[in-house]
Design a protein around this motif. Structure first.
Motif, mmCIF file in Angstrom:
data_model
loop_
_atom_site.group_PDB
_atom_site.id
_atom_site.type_symbol
_atom_site.label_atom_id
_atom_site.label_comp_id
_atom_site.label_asym_id
_atom_site.label_seq_id
_atom_site.Cartn_x
_atom_site.Cartn_y
_atom_site.Cartn_z
ATOM 1 N N PHE A 263 0.838 -1.191 0.000
ATOM 2 C CA PHE A 263 0.000 0.000 0.000
ATOM 3 C C PHE A 263 0.873 1.240 0.000
ATOM 4 N N SER A 264 0.724 2.066 -1.059
ATOM 5 C CA SER A 264 1.423 3.345 -1.154
ATOM 6 C C SER A 264 0.383 4.431 -1.361
ATOM 7 N N CYS A 265 0.404 5.432 -0.483
ATOM 8 C CA CYS A 265 -0.516 6.563 -0.596
ATOM 9 C C CYS A 265 0.320 7.838 -0.617
ATOM 10 N N ILE A 266 0.186 8.613 -1.700
ATOM 11 C CA ILE A 266 0.993 9.807 -1.886
ATOM 12 C C ILE A 266 0.074 10.994 -2.094
ATOM 13 N N VAL A 267 0.288 12.060 -1.324
ATOM 14 C CA VAL A 267 -0.448 13.311 -1.546
ATOM 15 C C VAL A 267 0.581 14.399 -1.842
ATOM 16 N N PRO A 268 0.208 15.426 -2.613
ATOM 17 C CA PRO A 268 1.158 16.499 -2.924
ATOM 18 C C PRO A 268 1.479 17.327 -1.683
ATOM 19 N N THR A 269 2.650 17.943 -1.685
ATOM 20 C CA THR A 269 3.078 18.713 -0.521
ATOM 21 C C THR A 269 2.194 19.930 -0.277
ATOM 22 N N ASN A 270 1.542 20.440 -1.325
ATOM 23 C CA ASN A 270 0.719 21.643 -1.147
ATOM 24 C C ASN A 270 -0.709 21.337 -0.709
ATOM 25 N N LEU A 271 -1.037 20.069 -0.503
ATOM 26 C CA LEU A 271 -2.374 19.721 -0.032
ATOM 27 C C LEU A 271 -2.383 19.774 1.492
ATOM 28 N N VAL A 272 -3.168 20.671 2.052
ATOM 29 C CA VAL A 272 -3.246 20.824 3.502
ATOM 30 C C VAL A 272 -4.165 19.745 4.053
ATOM 31 N N THR A 273 -3.620 18.900 4.905
ATOM 32 C CA THR A 273 -4.401 17.796 5.467
ATOM 33 C C THR A 273 -4.322 17.834 6.983
ATOM 34 N N PRO A 274 -5.426 17.551 7.677
ATOM 35 C CA PRO A 274 -5.372 17.456 9.140
ATOM 36 C C PRO A 274 -4.682 16.156 9.545
#
Length: 453
Positions: free
Chosen positions: A145-156
């Motif tokens: 399982f690999s989950c990648i989000v961009p650095t500019n996506l603000v996530t809690p």
């Protein structure tokens, strides 16, 4: 009559594949699909080549579920086409590569979540991320399982887990994580990659992470990148106040701690005991603030007696930090050095040279040197000043003229010039793991999709 073809000639005109049973043809097609280089090719294989041979091949292709288990969600794909593709895979385990995950696509994929086995997803919307993490515990067959989000996506900060205890590979990039309140066991986990955003606030619940590591006895590779540790907590831990207990990972072979201050590196590496570690990656960021003199820095430097490979992927502004991080490293035969940004200045090179002058055991032991973003002139200086016994040098360059120039320079100026190789292809895999670019699909028209499925 003499001009009539004989029965032997007629027999030779038949395609040998015409006489083999459908079951054997299906096995041949499955074997061929498994030999392809990547998931994108395996995904497109049943949609193209086998279906163009004959009606029989098309029928066999459409009725062989094992050919339809590698799903690469293409931007040209419709939800109906995805549903048909998944339907043809029957009840078999799925390999999913999703470069751009929409809510509609994820809703369809999650109907088959019990069959997820290999999953790589790029998420660019908070709602889709929550939708994925809220249901990931249902993926009871998940192994990668690999989950990648961009650095500019603000996530809690999000809770992760529990995950399938049988998972073997877990990569989480740019997520702010809280591990499940009740630490869950990952008995089969062999690879864990955590890459945080490097923000000036906690990205990961450290205590939960350490407890999860402690429950992962088969871990072989661990990468911790840009984790932020609160300075007040870190100073307390370094002075042995409320310090988390040491974790022994006897099967760990590769450890990377990168994009962190020297204090964070020393703290984490001192917690992770691994007598069989073979490869250590160090990436120091900036210069640590001044700490209490009561802290025994030298005692925190990691000691890995079985180490044979050391990679220094970025350099701090203060070479003393680098020396502190690696001064107790044993002699290694493989050394990788990578410069960040635009490369090394002359002053940084002098600091690095001074660092290795104080580590004569490394000067004598290094036989393979791998470099990235370092000019040929500085590479030449490294060979002369620091690593005179280097036998092979691997340079991160795609331009063969640069390699030819290096070979000419080294052979004319060095008494025993090393063998020169290039590691550009491997570098793409190492440095751009989360930057997969979609290749152009051979299925250029919507009708091609509908006809193939």
């Amino acid at each position: 009559m003499d001009s009539c073809p004989t029965s032997d000639v007629l027999e030779l005109r038949h395609n040998p594949f015409d006489i083999i049973p459908n079951e054997l043809l299906a096995l041949i097609l499955i074997w061929t699909s498994n030999q392809l280089d990547n998931d994108k090719q395996r995904f497109e294989f049943p949609l193209t080549t086998p279906q163009l041979v004959s009606h029989r091949w098309r029928v066999v292709t459409l009725t062989t579920p094992a050919l339809w288990t590698s799903v690469h969600v293409d931007t040209k794909m419709t939800t109906t086409q995805l549903e048909h593709y998944l339907m043809r895979s029957g009840n078999m385990s799925l390999s999913l590569v999703v470069p751009v995950c929409s809510e509609d696509f994820l809703s369809i994929l999650q109907l088959h979540i019990l069959r997820w086995e290999y999953v790589i997803m790029w998420i660019n919307h908070r709602g889709i991320l929550h939708m994925l993490l809220d249901n990931i515990s249902q993926a009871t067959s998940l192994r990668h399982f690999s989950c990648i989000v961009p650095t500019n996506l603000v996530t809690p900060r999000r809770t992760i887990g529990p995950l399938n205890p049988g998972i073997e590979y877990l990569q989480l990039t740019n997520l702010r994580l809280m591990w499940h309140p009740a630490p869950f066991s990952l008995q089969n986990l062999s690879n864990l990659v955590l890459r945080a955003k490097g923000l000036a606030e906690p990205d990961v619940d450290l205590q939960g992470l350490l407890e999860t590591l402690n429950a992962s006895p088969r871990l072989e590779r661990l990468e911790l990148v840009a984790l932020f540790l609160p300075p007040e907590d870190l100073e307390s831990w370094l002075k042995l106040e409320n310090r988390p207990r040491t974790i022994e990972l006897s099967n760990l072979r590769k450890l990377v701690i990168a994009d962190m201050f020297i204090s964070e590196f020393l703290f984490l590496s001192s917690l992770i005991q691994s007598p069989n570690l073979q490869s250590l990656g160090v990436g120091l960021f900036g210069t640590s603030p001044s700490w209490d003199p009561e802290i025994e820095w030298d005692a925190l430097a990691p000691v890995y007696p079985s180490l044979d490979r050391l990679d220094i992927w970025s350099l701090p502004t203060d070479a003393a930090d680098l020396l502190l991080a690696i001064r107790r490293v044993p002699p290694v035969s493989f050394l990788g050095i990578g410069a960040s940004g635009t490369g090394w200045s002359a002053s940084i090179y002098e600091d690095v040279k001074e660092c290795f002058r104080q580590l004569p055991h490394l000067r004598e032991s290094v036989h393979t040197l791998q470099v990235r973003r370092i000019s040929i002139n500085i590479v030449h200086s490294l060979l002369v000043d620091c690593f005179p016994k280097t036998e092979t040098i691997s340079i991160y360059y795609r331009d063969h003229r640069t390699l030819d120039g290096a070979a000419t320079t080294f052979s004319s100026e060095l008494r025993n010039p090393p063998k020169i190789t290039s590691w550009g292809k491997q570098a793409d895999e190492i440095w751009h793991l989360e930057g997969l670019q979609e290749r152009e699909s051979r299925l250029n028209h919507p009708d091609d999709w509908n006809r193939a499925i």
